[in-house]
Design an enzyme around this catalytic site. Sequence first.
Site, PDB file in Angstrom:
ATOM      1  N   CYS A   1      38.635   7.527   0.819  1.00  0.00           N
ATOM      2  CA  CYS A   1      40.043   7.362   0.435  1.00  0.00           C
ATOM      3  C   CYS A   1      40.300   5.891   0.115  1.00  0.00           C
ATOM      4  CB  CYS A   1      40.934   7.831   1.584  1.00  0.00           C
ATOM      5  SG  CYS A   1      42.672   7.407   1.422  1.00  0.00           S
TER       6      CYS A   1
ATOM      7  N   CYS B   1      -0.595  15.151  -5.306  1.00  0.00           N
ATOM      8  CA  CYS B   1      -0.611  14.410  -4.043  1.00  0.00           C
ATOM      9  C   CYS B   1       0.774  13.810  -3.831  1.00  0.00           C
ATOM     10  CB  CYS B   1      -1.674  13.323  -4.077  1.00  0.00           C
ATOM     11  SG  CYS B   1      -1.641  12.204  -2.645  1.00  0.00           S
TER      12      CYS B   1
ATOM     13  N   CYS C   1     -22.970 -20.164 -17.407  1.00  0.00           N
ATOM     14  CA  CYS C   1     -23.265 -18.772 -17.028  1.00  0.00           C
ATOM     15  C   CYS C   1     -22.215 -18.158 -16.106  1.00  0.00           C
ATOM     16  CB  CYS C   1     -24.644 -18.678 -16.375  1.00  0.00           C
ATOM     17  SG  CYS C   1     -24.746 -19.517 -14.776  1.00  0.00           S
TER      18      CYS C   1
ATOM     19  N   CYS D   1     -22.394 -35.825  -4.089  1.00  0.00           N
ATOM     20  CA  CYS D   1     -21.463 -36.324  -5.097  1.00  0.00           C
ATOM     21  C   CYS D   1     -20.912 -35.180  -5.925  1.00  0.00           C
ATOM     22  CB  CYS D   1     -22.146 -37.353  -5.988  1.00  0.00           C
ATOM     23  SG  CYS D   1     -23.489 -36.667  -6.984  1.00  0.00           S
TER      24      CYS D   1
END
Length: 535
Positions: free
Chosen positions: A300, A372, A442, A452
Amino acid sequence: MSMDNEKQKDEIIALESIYNKEEFSYHKENDQYECTLKAYVTLPKDYFFTYKDSRRPEDPVESVPISHLPPLSLFLTLPLNYPSESPPKFTLVSSWLSQYVLAKLCKKLDLLWEENKGLEILFTWMAFLKDETLEFLNIETSLGINSAYTFYKMNSEATQNAGNISEFKGDKTEVNKDPKSKNMEPSIDVRKSVIRKTTHEKHPTKKRGKKQRTRKFVDQRAISDRLIGINPVQMLLDYDLKRKQTEFKRNFYMCKICFLDKLGDHCTQFVPCFHVFCKECIFTYLEIRIKEGNVKNISCPEDKCLSEATPGQVKDLVSQELFAKYDATLLSVTLDTMTDIVYCPRPHCQYPVSREPNDRMASCPACQYAFCVYCKMVYHGIEPCKFKSAEKEKLVTEYQNAPDEKKVQLEQRYGRKQLQALVENTMSEHWINTNSRHCPHCNAAIEKSDGCNKMVCWRCNTYFCWLCGTRLRADTPYVHFRSPQSKCYNMLFHGVVPEAGQDDEDDLDFPALYLDYNSDDEEFNNEDFVIEFDL
């Protein structure tokens, strides 16, 4: 024109001015006035009616509040010599008073005529029925309908027994069969026999051959209009609601939104708060809520009011198209809150499917698709759900931070071993990405433990810079660190953590020796550069 005719005409005109068409109507037949007066009995505040099955003294008496009772109907014929000599001929009808009680009212009307003989009596009768009936019958605070309710229950049970009587052993009762239906209904004779049987069971000491006592004469002008098979309790409640709606439409109310006074027919009222608003304002309010999809618990508009609009109220106020959208949205929202409902994942279907709480599979009754309930893919049995690579990081984070209950749900869906392996692999990938570099040739992952920033790939022997990933020449890899134009200039040992116990001065002297050496013409290779110290 006779004097009586003049008085009758004047009385009719007076009654028309006092009562509305619902309360008073008339027509003339054979030069006589036929009138109908409906007396709406005035009920006091907090009035109620009571009922119980009189055959069950152990049952409590039920009380129901009521604001209106069906009217007392007075059907009249005015004789030609009324009011000078004869009274009006009348019939008094009610749906909530017995014939015996109505007879008392008829006698009271006769008494009022005797007291006012020769005068117009219709207004006096009407005023008595409206304002004094409750007091005269001693029902000022409440109305008891035990007898009517008991009769209804007995009739219902008798009808039910009559419907089952053909099942009794050895029963040869004939039944009426509708040729258009397979339903079998007992004949009226059977129903009467069951009612007679019930009556004899109630009075076992009565002898069937004994003469019955003559029934007392009841005023034939009194008619109790109680329909057999109709619950008197529901009848009173239905009429009360209908009358309240009629009264509401006739009055004026101020809308609490636009603050305009409008007829009740153009207003709506919320229940049980009884706040009133005009239909235009509430239509706008409902239209906004429905278009926004906020259809659940439409309250309301009054501040802090907890009353809600009913679906029937919404249907009466909005268009058919808008209500269809409201109905569909409300159904969807309601189904979403139900844990045992899942939607069919097929885009063209989307049918709500019911499932058991612990089941992994659901089958759509509309398109027969078995899926599922977790991943919404075709049902895959005990095999754990598959996940997309893009969801891997999110799933690992969710699993690691989830409470125990949520972890169990995720393990039921994806499998415990699969989740644990996923977490371990993800953590390994994070460690590799943080502590390794990829060879620029690679793409092999290379870990730097110490030394180093000049790196050599373990797979293809490519030289590259650990800091920026630049590929270095194999014969002169250190030029990248001593060239001023390089972004890694003087950063050969940048980020290298010195070993424990190493002399700080040594760390500074040796790099400075080769870093200070600079030649633009000849190459410098520290592997061939030897410094001898005379200690």
